[in-house]
Design an enzyme around this catalytic site. Structure first.
Site, mmCIF file in Angstrom:
data_model
loop_
_atom_site.group_PDB
_atom_site.id
_atom_site.type_symbol
_atom_site.label_atom_id
_atom_site.label_comp_id
_atom_site.label_asym_id
_atom_site.label_seq_id
_atom_site.Cartn_x
_atom_site.Cartn_y
_atom_site.Cartn_z
ATOM 1 N N CYS A 391 0.640 -1.175 -0.247
ATOM 2 C CA CYS A 391 -0.294 0.084 -0.074
ATOM 3 C C CYS A 391 0.857 1.172 -0.155
ATOM 4 O O CYS A 391 1.427 1.451 -1.027
ATOM 5 C CB CYS A 391 -0.852 -0.065 1.148
ATOM 6 N N HIS A 522 -3.836 -4.773 0.127
ATOM 7 C CA HIS A 522 -3.147 -5.191 1.494
ATOM 8 C C HIS A 522 -3.106 -6.828 1.262
ATOM 9 O O HIS A 522 -4.085 -7.390 1.919
ATOM 10 C CB HIS A 522 -3.789 -4.916 2.523
ATOM 11 N N GLU A 524 -1.600 -8.867 2.769
ATOM 12 C CA GLU A 524 -1.194 -9.560 4.026
ATOM 13 C C GLU A 524 -2.877 -9.987 4.672
ATOM 14 O O GLU A 524 -2.973 -10.968 5.644
ATOM 15 C CB GLU A 524 -0.631 -8.576 5.249
HETATM 16 N N1 GLN Z 1 -1.667 6.619 3.350
HETATM 17 C C1 GLN Z 1 -1.843 5.873 1.826
HETATM 18 C C2 GLN Z 1 -3.424 6.323 1.266
HETATM 19 O O1 GLN Z 1 -4.241 6.565 1.968
HETATM 20 C C3 GLN Z 1 -1.579 4.577 1.872
HETATM 21 C C4 GLN Z 1 -2.624 3.768 2.865
HETATM 22 C C5 GLN Z 1 -1.978 2.403 3.359
HETATM 23 O O2 GLN Z 1 -0.990 2.145 3.357
HETATM 24 N N2 GLN Z 1 -2.974 1.714 4.038
HETATM 25 O O3 GLN Z 1 -3.599 6.257 0.209
#
Ligand code: GLN
Length: 547
Positions: A391, A522, A524
């Site tokens: 992410c 994600h 994970e």
């Molecule tokens: N801060 C980033 C976004 O909002 C990544 C979010 C995250 O890593 N879950 O897009």
């Protein structure tokens, strides 16, 4: 409610933090192995409507369901132990319950009645528990009530459970997960706090049917008998649950005291057994101990501020995902926690990264430690150290590549600098509107979305499929205006949304780097003990090969 549906309520006694969630997940696993369809429900007594607005340093990881609901990390335990995709109905907070009741009141849903905690709040709780069972088509609902007996916050849930039991005496049981201290000066296990907790539960009008006795060591016969007599339960309903090395042994350990049979008997259910029973789980639990050699993975994060205690909590799914894949590959995982801020203040520190077989930059929000993470990514890219970005870790890899390879000087994400010369990671227009109105709750791109994979890429080969579905939790996306420029510079967007507009995976060709890959989603969150995540597995394999 379907006739004969069964309910197990799991409550905590004495103190929190003794593994009620793991105990409940293990019970779920055991009942599955007995051939029953079980739906776990987690009750969180806080007034937040969901876990999305909570700080990970204080509350631990936010676990996102396929539906997009942001929940407590315990939901991850249930999914992992039981190999299930939970539904939004399987998560209940006081905030959800009160909000529903108050909204209904505002809409005249109570037809002029005085609306009260009892029965309106308790009815709403029961309604949600039934709804969850119905959505899942389960035979048994396994409901974990957060907090400890004696908390004011969870009393409404216990009251709802009590009423359910009065109405269905043969179909509802209570399991208390309690704690038995062994004070070091005495060297003797004390049952008194557990007795008190059970009596406190009695004062709510509820009798525990089974007690899971958590302690540093196994319970002896005398302690079991003492608890049995003083808490009015059969001695075989006292389950010994000593500290053990791996949480994945808990179901097997519980079964030593035959908890499955005891539960089925208490619920008046037939004792049967699924075809393989707990065998696949046993094989997995054995793999946990049998790894040969080790793989050293560095996780560069920022939610370390409150000391060592929160480390594992904020990134629990990432940790588990690494472990499952390492076990599958047959090596022992060794995790190293590096604070991204250190790589900002001391840029030479990146050299230390050569000591690791692979580096992960997990998800995150905000500005802290960002330039440190970008320094890390630059180093691992240039030095061909296997890299997995999750992410934010993917977005930062795109920024690093844009700045240092594609020549887009000053490239950044709108999250940090919306006025940067090249905003390569930008906010989506719908999101902009929500934020302008201060609507932060559940305002991100959340939950499961499909993605298509490009052939002959690391991603495509690892998944062995052309279409995947993965869970998201982010506000920003790769800016479409820069895709061509960045791809021309050599980064490959190997996964995209089906309409091709959103970039889901970025990677470097294998000829350029052994494993440099980031996901906007994600992965994970979908890693399971019996089904490790293919991207983590590929990452670990390459990490070992490159040792
Ligand atoms: N801060 C980033 C976004 O909002 C990544 C979010 C995250 O890593 N879950 O897009």
């Amino acid at each position: 409610m379907k006739k004969g549906h069964k309910y197990i309520f799991v409550v905590g006694g004495v103190m929190s933090g003794v593994g009620k969630g793991i105990a409940a997940s293990s019970i779920g696993k055991i009942l599955q192995a007995k051939g029953y369809k079980v739906n776990p429900v987690k009750v969180d007594p806080y007034l937040n409507v969901d876990a999305g607005t909570m700080n990970p340093t204080e509350h631990g990881e936010v676990f996102v369901l396929d539906s997009g609901l942001e929940t407590d990390q315990d939901m991850g335990n249930y999914e992992r132990f039981m190999d299930l995709d939970l539904t939004a109905e399987d998560y209940i907070t006081s905030g959800m319950v009160y909000k529903a009741v108050i909204d209904r009141e505002r809409n005249l849903g109570y037809k002029g009645k005085c609306v009260e905690a009892i029965p309106h709040i308790t009815d709403e709780i029961t309604r949600r528990i039934h709804k969850a069972a119905e959505t899942n088509g389960s035979q048994i609902s396994l409901i974990e009530i957060g907090g400890t007996i004696g908390d004011y916050q969870n009393a409404m849930f216990i009251e709802a459970a009590r009423v359910l039991k009065i109405k269905n005496p043969n179909d509802v049981i209570f399991i208390m997960v309690s704690y038995l201290p062994v004070p070091s000066k005495l060297g003797e296990m004390k049952t008194r706090p557990t007795q008190n907790a059970v009596h406190q539960l009695n004062s709510y009008g509820v009798q525990a049917d089974i007690i899971i006795a958590r302690s540093a060591v196994p319970l002896d016969k005398r302690r079991k008998e003492k608890i049995s007599i003083s808490c009015s339960i059969p001695v075989e309903n006292v389950i010994s649950a000593p500290d053990i090395e791996s949480v994945y042994d808990v179901p097997l350990n519980f079964e030593k005291d035959k908890i499955g049979d005891t539960i089925l008997k208490a619920l008046k259910l037939k004792n049967k057994s699924a075809r393989n029973g707990l065998n696949p789980w046993k094989q997995f639990a054995a793999r946990v101990k049998n790894g040969e050699g080790e793989v050293n993975i560095a996780v560069v994060g920022k939610y370390f501020d409150t000391g060592d205690f929160v480390l594992s909590d904020a990134y629990v799914s990432v940790i588990e995902a690494i472990k499952f894949s390492a076990f599958k590959v047959g090596v022992k995982p060794k995790l190293h926690w590096l604070s991204s801020k250190d790589f900002e203040t001391d840029p030479k520190k990146v050299k230390e990264l050569s000591n690791f077989d692979g580096v992960i930059v997990p998800g995150g929000f905000g500005e802290t430690g960002i330039e440190g993470k970008i320094n890390v990514i630059k180093y691992v890219r240039e030095n061909k150290i296997p890299y997995l970005g999750l992410c934010y870790g993917m977005q930062l890899a795109v920024i690093e590549y844009a700045r240092n390879v594609a020549g887009l000087v000053g490239a950044n994400t709108a999250e940090i600098n919306p006025k940067a010369p090249h905003v390569v990671i930008d906010i989506m227009p719908e999101q902009k509107k929500l934020l302008a109105e201060n609507k932060y709750g559940a305002s991100m791109r959340l939950g499961g979305y499909p993605a298509l994979l490009k052939s002959k890429t690391i991603a495509r080969d690892a998944y062995g499929a052309a279409e995947i579905r993965e869970r998201h939790r982010h506000r920003y996306e790769v800016n479409p205006e820069y895709i061509e420029k960045i791809e021309n510079a050599g980064l490959v967007f190997s996964g995209t949304s089906p309409d091709g507009k959103l970039m889901e995976i970025a990677e470097l060709p294998r000829e350029v780097h052994p494993f440099f890959l980031g996901t906007q989603f994600h992965p994970e969150l979908l890693a399971r003990p019996l089904h490790p995540h293919p991207l983590f597995t590929e990452f670990i394999k390459v990490a070992i090969k490159n040792k």
